[in-house]
Design a protein around this motif. Structure first.
Motif, short mmCIF file in Angstrom:
data_model
loop_
_atom_site.label_atom_id
_atom_site.label_comp_id
_atom_site.label_asym_id
_atom_site.label_seq_id
_atom_site.Cartn_x
_atom_site.Cartn_y
_atom_site.Cartn_z
N ILE A 37 0.82 -1.21 0.00
CA ILE A 37 0.00 0.00 0.00
C ILE A 37 0.86 1.26 0.00
N ALA A 38 2.00 1.21 0.71
CA ALA A 38 2.89 2.37 0.72
C ALA A 38 3.48 2.60 -0.67
N ILE A 39 3.78 1.50 -1.38
CA ILE A 39 4.33 1.61 -2.73
C ILE A 39 3.29 2.19 -3.67
N ASP A 40 2.02 1.75 -3.51
CA ASP A 40 0.93 2.28 -4.33
C ASP A 40 0.75 3.78 -4.09
N ALA A 41 0.79 4.17 -2.82
CA ALA A 41 0.65 5.60 -2.49
C ALA A 41 1.81 6.40 -3.07
N LEU A 42 3.00 5.83 -2.97
CA LEU A 42 4.18 6.50 -3.52
C LEU A 42 4.06 6.64 -5.04
N GLY A 43 3.52 5.60 -5.68
CA GLY A 43 3.32 5.65 -7.13
C GLY A 43 2.43 6.80 -7.54
N LEU A 44 1.39 7.08 -6.74
CA LEU A 44 0.50 8.20 -7.04
C LEU A 44 1.23 9.53 -6.87
N CYS A 45 2.10 9.61 -5.87
CA CYS A 45 2.92 10.82 -5.71
C CYS A 45 3.85 11.03 -6.90
N LEU A 46 4.17 9.93 -7.57
CA LEU A 46 5.07 10.00 -8.73
C LEU A 46 4.32 10.14 -10.05
N GLY A 47 2.97 10.29 -9.96
CA GLY A 47 2.21 10.56 -11.17
C GLY A 47 1.42 9.42 -11.74
N ASP A 48 1.29 8.29 -11.01
CA ASP A 48 0.47 7.19 -11.51
C ASP A 48 -0.99 7.63 -11.66
N ARG A 49 -1.73 6.92 -12.48
CA ARG A 49 -3.13 7.25 -12.71
C ARG A 49 -3.95 6.96 -11.46
N ALA A 50 -4.85 7.88 -11.13
CA ALA A 50 -5.68 7.74 -9.93
C ALA A 50 -7.10 7.33 -10.30
N THR A 51 -7.74 6.51 -9.44
CA THR A 51 -9.14 6.13 -9.62
C THR A 51 -9.91 6.51 -8.35
N THR A 52 -11.22 6.47 -8.44
CA THR A 52 -12.05 6.91 -7.30
C THR A 52 -11.92 5.98 -6.10
N ASN A 53 -11.62 4.70 -6.33
CA ASN A 53 -11.59 3.74 -5.21
C ASN A 53 -10.33 3.85 -4.35
N VAL A 54 -9.43 4.81 -4.66
CA VAL A 54 -8.25 4.97 -3.82
C VAL A 54 -8.57 5.76 -2.55
N VAL A 55 -9.71 6.46 -2.55
CA VAL A 55 -10.09 7.25 -1.37
C VAL A 55 -10.76 6.35 -0.34
N ARG A 56 -10.35 6.48 0.90
CA ARG A 56 -10.93 5.68 1.99
C ARG A 56 -12.44 5.90 2.05
N PRO A 57 -13.23 4.83 2.27
CA PRO A 57 -14.69 4.96 2.33
C PRO A 57 -15.13 6.04 3.32
N ASN A 58 -16.15 6.79 2.90
CA ASN A 58 -16.76 7.86 3.72
C ASN A 58 -15.83 9.06 3.92
N CYS A 59 -14.80 9.18 3.09
CA CYS A 59 -13.91 10.33 3.16
C CYS A 59 -14.01 11.13 1.85
N LYS A 60 -13.76 12.43 1.95
CA LYS A 60 -13.89 13.32 0.79
C LYS A 60 -12.68 13.26 -0.13
N LYS A 61 -11.51 13.01 0.45
CA LYS A 61 -10.31 13.02 -0.37
C LYS A 61 -9.19 12.22 0.28
N ALA A 62 -8.24 11.80 -0.55
CA ALA A 62 -7.00 11.18 -0.08
C ALA A 62 -5.88 12.19 -0.29
N ASP A 63 -5.00 12.28 0.70
CA ASP A 63 -3.90 13.25 0.63
C ASP A 63 -2.59 12.49 0.85
N LEU A 64 -1.71 12.53 -0.15
CA LEU A 64 -0.47 11.76 -0.13
C LEU A 64 0.71 12.69 -0.36
N ALA A 65 1.77 12.54 0.42
CA ALA A 65 2.95 13.39 0.25
C ALA A 65 4.22 12.58 0.49
#
Length: 561
Positions: A37-65
């Motif tokens: 999961i940490a590698i997946d999150a890091l991949g998004l920080c590096l520009g991987d394609r994002a989908t809606t299911n990456v956001v935790r249920p019942n949350c408005k947004k995911a924030d990765l740094a």
């Protein structure tokens, strides 16, 4: 190197902060806990394609740094400076990705919002991620060629080959277009040449038509002009019985005479006097005009013919006679352009030949380097295969120079003229064959890992991530994999997600991924293991859930080694 990863509301992670160390970090955990999961999150920080299911249920947004230390990374520092994205602490770079529950995302570098493509660009200078399915790629010809070129650092040679190939293709397209339209241009050239010749012979000069038009009107109405002018002169001054000038002169003299008696007539006398002067001037001008007015039939015939021709040519080309000169000039330009196209065909043919020569020279240099580097890499991979429990393994990179013809023309490829084939022999006496034909999935996985470790030395990024690349490996082979990864970490930060105790024990830092649930919500946690807990985790990897004294002793022995 990677310093920190902060994850908020991502997948089954509520909040997570991970601090990373230099050297080798291993990540372990129970099946399904989310080790990657940490590698997946890091991949998004590096520009991987994002989908809606990456956001935790019942949350408005995911924030990765992700925070990187770039003090020694000259290329990353130069890139940030070029794009004016240097932070206050210029030894660090922070990549951030915010993804909404609707699937929209925003990208940031050092606090400044940027296009996603810039995350990908800077990410390539910071991290190189090797996934567990990389071994499926190495059987593809284009991937094999890319791996060899990466090993041999062929970027300059590839750039030259690509430049000449693109130039060749561009010239060929232009030549094809000109040749296809040649017949049409020839017909067009004949028509325009006829029109230009016709207009050349007529040779109408700028502003000539307006002069022609005036002369034509004057000559065609010359008799009326003479008659009307003579009649007017008769009335003004030439009729001895009565003319306007004599009558006006007499009137003016009479009024001037009595104005001396009654000054109320002074203005009338002035008006009559001025009128007499003006009328006398008009009479003189009209007399001069009459004397100059000529009726020359020969001259009139020339003017009439030229004027009529201009009108006919203008009507023929569907324009006004005033635009005939400009139209003539445009036709000449079109004719010159068509002639230039014919000359351009000859020039392109010459340029194509020169480009082909330059391309072949560059492609031959690339081929020679590929053959030399292929032999060197083949030896390294063969040795590594033997160390990874394939004692009779042999690896060979076949480089075949393969110039092709298409429709009778030589085809030029931007990647050179070589066909690269990875060939292996696993068993004694077995002939070398294409890798995908003779290697099993596990063997492919080991060969892929061997390549990744060897090629990692050629990678310019300061951080390498191996995401479960050791799938299908066990026993002594796993120990050798761990040893190779640890050797690699002497000069590069290595992060490895693994299920193998022989690999996990080699890390300078070990992170444990666990999954917690209250029956309704699930949450993933990542924690750094202490020495005592690390022994227990290695024992769990060795023996499963039932940890014994024997497995603990084995774990301590592995860690000690």
């Amino acid at each position: 190197m990677l310093l920190q990863l902060n994850i908020q509301n991502f997948a089954i992670v509520r909040s997570l902060d991970i601090d990373w160390q230099s050297g080798m970090t291993t990540i372990t955990g129970e099946t399904g806990a989310g080790k990657s999961i940490a590698i997946d999150a890091l991949g998004l920080c590096l520009g991987d394609r994002a989908t809606t299911n990456v956001v935790r249920p019942n949350c408005k947004k995911a924030d990765l740094a992700a925070t990187f230390e770039i003090k020694k990374n000259k290329m990353a520092r130069a890139w940030l400076k070029q794009h004016e994205l240097v932070s206050e602490h210029d030894s660090e770079c922070i990549l951030r990705r915010v993804i909404s529950a609707e699937g929209r995302s925003k990208s940031y570098i050092n606090g400044s919002q940027v296009p996603l493509v810039q995350l990908k660009e800077i990410g390539q200078l910071l991290i190189n991620i090797h996934g567990q399915h990389d071994h499926q790629l190495i059987v593809k010809a284009n991937q094999q060629c890319r791996l060899l070129d990466n090993y041999a650092n062929h970027t300059p040679l590839l750039s030259a080959v690509k430049h000449y190939a693109q130039q060749w293709n561009k010239l060929n397209k232009e030549l094809e277009m000109l040749q296809q339209s040649k017949q049409q241009r020839e017909a067009e050239q004949q028509l325009i040449q006829y029109q230009v010749t016709e207009l050349d012979e007529f040779s109408l000069q700028p502003d000539e038509f307006s002069t022609l038009e005036k002369d034509y009107k004057r000559h065609s109405n010359a008799q009326d002009l003479l008659d009307s002018t003579l009649s007017t002169l008769q009335s003004l001054s030439e009729n001895d019985n009565f003319n306007i000038l004599d009558a006006l002169r007499e009137c003016s003299e009479n009024i001037n005479s009595i104005a001396r008696v009654d000054n109320q007539l002074t203005d009338v006398a002035t008006i009559l006097s001025d009128t007499l002067i003006q009328l006398d001037e008009a009479n003189n001008d009209l007399t001069h005009y009459y004397q100059q007015l000529e009726l020359d039939p020969q001259n009139y015939a020339i003017i009439e013919e030229r004027y009529s021709t201009a009108v006919q040519l203008a009507k023929k080309h569907q324009l006004s006679p005033e635009n005939l000169v400009n139209f003539h000039s445009e036709l000449k330009q079109q004719l010159a352009s068509i002639s230039n196209d014919e000359t351009r065909i000859d020039t392109i043919i010459e340029e194509l030949e020169q480009t082909r020569i330059h391309y072949n020279e560059s492609a031959e240099l690339l081929s020679a380097s590929r053959e030399k580097s292929g032999k060197s890499l083949s030896k390294l991979i063969s040795k590594s295969m033997q160390e990874l429990n394939m004692p009779h393994g042999q690896f060979f990179i076949a480089v075949e120079n393969n110039k092709k013809q298409e429709n009778g023309k030589e085809t030029i490829n931007t990647n050179g003229s070589d066909t690269i084939s990875f060939q292996v022999s696993i068993n004694p006496g077995q002939a070398l064959e294409a890798m995908h034909k003779v290697a099993s999935g596990g063997e492919l996985s080991r060969i892929s890992l061997a390549m990744q470790v060897i090629l990692a030395d050629k990678v310019i990024t300061p951080t390498l991530i191996f995401d479960e690349v050791d799938v299908g490996i066990s026993g002594p082979t796993a120990a050798m994999v761990g040893k190779k990864l640890k050797q690699l970490s002497k000069n590069t930060q290595v992060i490895c997600v693994t299920h193998l105790p022989q690999v996990a024990c080699k890390g300078h830092q070990q992170l444990f991924v666990s999954k917690l649930t209250d029956g309704e919500l699930t949450e993933t946690k990542v924690s750094e293991l202490s020495e005592s807990n690390r022994v227990k985790e290695i024992a769990r990897l060795l023996a499963g859930d039932k940890i014994s004294q024997h497995s603990l002793a084995n774990a301590q022995e592995l860690l000690a080694s």
